[in-house]
Design a protein around this motif. Structure first.
Motif, PDB file in Angstrom:
ATOM      1  N   ALA A 154       0.845  -1.206   0.000  1.00  0.00           N
ATOM      2  CA  ALA A 154       0.000   0.000   0.000  1.00  0.00           C
ATOM      3  C   ALA A 154       0.877   1.252   0.000  1.00  0.00           C
ATOM      4  N   PHE A 155       1.993   1.194   0.746  1.00  0.00           N
ATOM      5  CA  PHE A 155       2.918   2.337   0.813  1.00  0.00           C
ATOM      6  C   PHE A 155       3.406   2.705  -0.587  1.00  0.00           C
ATOM      7  N   TRP A 156       3.829   1.682  -1.352  1.00  0.00           N
ATOM      8  CA  TRP A 156       4.374   1.974  -2.687  1.00  0.00           C
ATOM      9  C   TRP A 156       3.279   2.348  -3.677  1.00  0.00           C
ATOM     10  N   GLU A 157       2.094   1.766  -3.484  1.00  0.00           N
ATOM     11  CA  GLU A 157       1.006   2.125  -4.402  1.00  0.00           C
ATOM     12  C   GLU A 157       0.697   3.622  -4.317  1.00  0.00           C
ATOM     13  N   LYS A 158       0.879   4.196  -3.133  1.00  0.00           N
ATOM     14  CA  LYS A 158       0.640   5.653  -2.990  1.00  0.00           C
ATOM     15  C   LYS A 158       1.745   6.470  -3.660  1.00  0.00           C
ATOM     16  N   VAL A 168       2.331   5.330 -11.736  1.00  0.00           N
ATOM     17  CA  VAL A 168       1.367   4.482 -12.448  1.00  0.00           C
ATOM     18  C   VAL A 168       1.193   3.219 -11.609  1.00  0.00           C
ATOM     19  N   LEU A 169      -0.056   2.827 -11.376  1.00  0.00           N
ATOM     20  CA  LEU A 169      -0.313   1.710 -10.460  1.00  0.00           C
ATOM     21  C   LEU A 169      -0.164   0.337 -11.116  1.00  0.00           C
ATOM     22  N   PRO A 170       0.393  -0.647 -10.388  1.00  0.00           N
ATOM     23  CA  PRO A 170       0.428  -2.018 -10.913  1.00  0.00           C
ATOM     24  C   PRO A 170      -0.955  -2.657 -10.772  1.00  0.00           C
ATOM     25  N   GLN A 196       9.231  -5.560  -6.158  1.00  0.00           N
ATOM     26  CA  GLN A 196       9.392  -4.119  -6.433  1.00  0.00           C
ATOM     27  C   GLN A 196       9.563  -3.889  -7.944  1.00  0.00           C
ATOM     28  N   HIS A 197      10.261  -4.822  -8.608  1.00  0.00           N
ATOM     29  CA  HIS A 197      10.451  -4.709 -10.064  1.00  0.00           C
ATOM     30  C   HIS A 197       9.086  -4.697 -10.771  1.00  0.00           C
ATOM     31  N   VAL A 198       8.251  -5.675 -10.394  1.00  0.00           N
ATOM     32  CA  VAL A 198       6.940  -5.799 -11.041  1.00  0.00           C
ATOM     33  C   VAL A 198       6.075  -4.578 -10.702  1.00  0.00           C
ATOM     34  N   TRP A 199       6.180  -4.118  -9.450  1.00  0.00           N
ATOM     35  CA  TRP A 199       5.354  -2.977  -9.006  1.00  0.00           C
ATOM     36  C   TRP A 199       5.732  -1.677  -9.716  1.00  0.00           C
ATOM     37  N   THR A 200       7.035  -1.515 -10.030  1.00  0.00           N
ATOM     38  CA  THR A 200       7.438  -0.259 -10.682  1.00  0.00           C
ATOM     39  C   THR A 200       7.393  -0.356 -12.214  1.00  0.00           C
ATOM     40  N   THR A 201       7.137  -1.573 -12.756  1.00  0.00           N
ATOM     41  CA  THR A 201       7.172  -1.743 -14.218  1.00  0.00           C
ATOM     42  C   THR A 201       6.223  -0.796 -14.960  1.00  0.00           C
TER      43      THR A 201
END
Ligand code: FMN
Length: 343
Positions: free
Chosen positions: A85-89, A93-95, A296-301
């Motif tokens: 949730a922290f990184w989604e904020k 662009v959202l994963p 983290q790789h997939v989340w920032t892709t």
């Protein structure tokens, strides 16, 4: 160096570093091999069947040897919901929820790739992020495939040799892209190339390939004088005409100085060296909240892809080694190979 090049059937002890992420085209790989080096196809982040297609494309372009590089899967630690949730904020662009990678998925991908590599009769394979298991090594060696492991410390090099690797890439801390570190270390495992080769050379019998910050003949000479049998060069080939790196990425390589790169886990969850940009500067304070690799790789892709499509280098991973300050032009692979080898 003569023995090693003869073993691989190449003219020069220059290996174009495998570089996952899409910059390394079949044309680039084939050109390096065509001009006497060893081209490398990176299978990381590529679907198994797409890897097969790329292998066939390279074979159509050259009959010279080339290698394929494979990521060895690692365990994925549990991910805390509050960290997601922290990184989604924070992400621009959202994963999508279904993107969460699984360890089983990584192993399935690895096994499919090994099977395809056997079917396609690729003669040289290199690995990073770990040492493949004994069963895989045994199976590949039975087929006479030449195996190369990646080490960032003396302990890793000794382990790779013991497990049967035929050659070892020594990745100095200067290197662009992800660290291949796979054993725990009391320190940071960021040993510079000169000291890493000097430590490993007296202890290992297999050929050693020096990687990290090498862009010219002077660097190659030092590595060989210290006892390396060949060099592996990445960033210099990113800034080539055959490279599919985005224009903003190539421009950043031409403009940045060697001191303007840093190691970060912010893009992938695994330490990697890249040119410092806005995302790295602004998020540096949150390094301790980073999700494990490859989550983290997939989340920032999606964010990185959108930035690349917009020609915006602020949120892209600009992987590059400490040699960038000496790269001043986008050359053809032919010209780069000529510069690296002319006498
Ligand atoms: C964009 C990029 C992607 C990379 N991807 C891989 C990879 O897929 N597999 C691998 O073994 N090494 C990879 N590396 C690391 C290289 O093998 C090598 O260690 C590094 O490029 C050497 O440093 P240099 O870039 O300063 O020449 C990558 C490096 C870069 C710059």
């Amino acid at each position: 160096m003569g023995e090693f090049t003869a073993l691989l059937h190449i003219k020069h002890g220059i290996i174009q570093a495998p570089m996952a992420g899409g910059a390394v085209t079949p044309e680039l790989i084939a050109a390096v091999s065509q001009y006497g080096g060893l081209g490398s196809l990176a299978s990381g982040y590529v679907k198994p069947e797409n890897m097969r297609q790329q292998i066939r494309q390279v074979k159509q372009l050259t009959s010279r040897p080339f290698q394929v590089n494979v990521f060895v899967p690692e365990p994925i630690p549990d991910v805390k919901t509050e960290d997601l949730a922290f990184w989604e904020k924070r992400l621009f662009v959202l994963p999508k929820a279904h993107m969460m990678p699984s360890e089983q998925g990584l192993w399935d991908d690895f096994e499919q790739k090994i099977n395809i590599l056997l079917e396609e009769e690729v003669p040289i394979l290199s690995f990073t992020f770990a040492c493949p298991n004994e069963q895989t090594i045994h199976c590949l060696k039975q087929k006479g495939i030449f195996l190369i492991g990646t080490a960032t410390t003396k302990e890793e090099a000794l382990l790779l040799e013991e497990k049967g690797m035929d050659a070892i890439v020594l990745q100095g801390s200067e290197a662009g892209g992800h660290r291949g570190t796979f054993l725990p270390s009391k320190g940071d495992a960021l040993q510079g190339l000169i000291s890493l080769i000097s430590d490993v050379k007296p202890l290992c019998r297999v050929p050693l390939i020096a990687a990290g910050g090498i862009t010219d003949q002077a660097g190659i000479k030092v590595a060989l004088q210290l006892g390396a049998d060949a060099v592996q060069i990445g960033t210099r080939f990113l800034a080539s005409q055959e490279s599919a790196a985005a224009d903003v990425y190539k421009k950043a390589i031409l403009q940045a100085e060697g001191s303007e790169t840093a190691i970060t886990r912010l893009f992938s969850g695994k330490r990697a060296r890249g040119i410092v940009n806005q995302w790295m500067e602004e998020e540096r304070v949150h390094e301790d909240r980073v999700l494990p690799y490859p989550v983290q790789h997939v989340w920032t892709t999606p964010m990185r892809k959108a930035a690349a499509a917009e020609g915006n280098s602020d949120q892209m991973a600009l992987w590059a080694g400490q040699g960038i300050g000496r790269i001043h032009s986008i050359l053809t692979v032919e010209d780069i190979m000529h510069e690296l080898t002319q006498t």
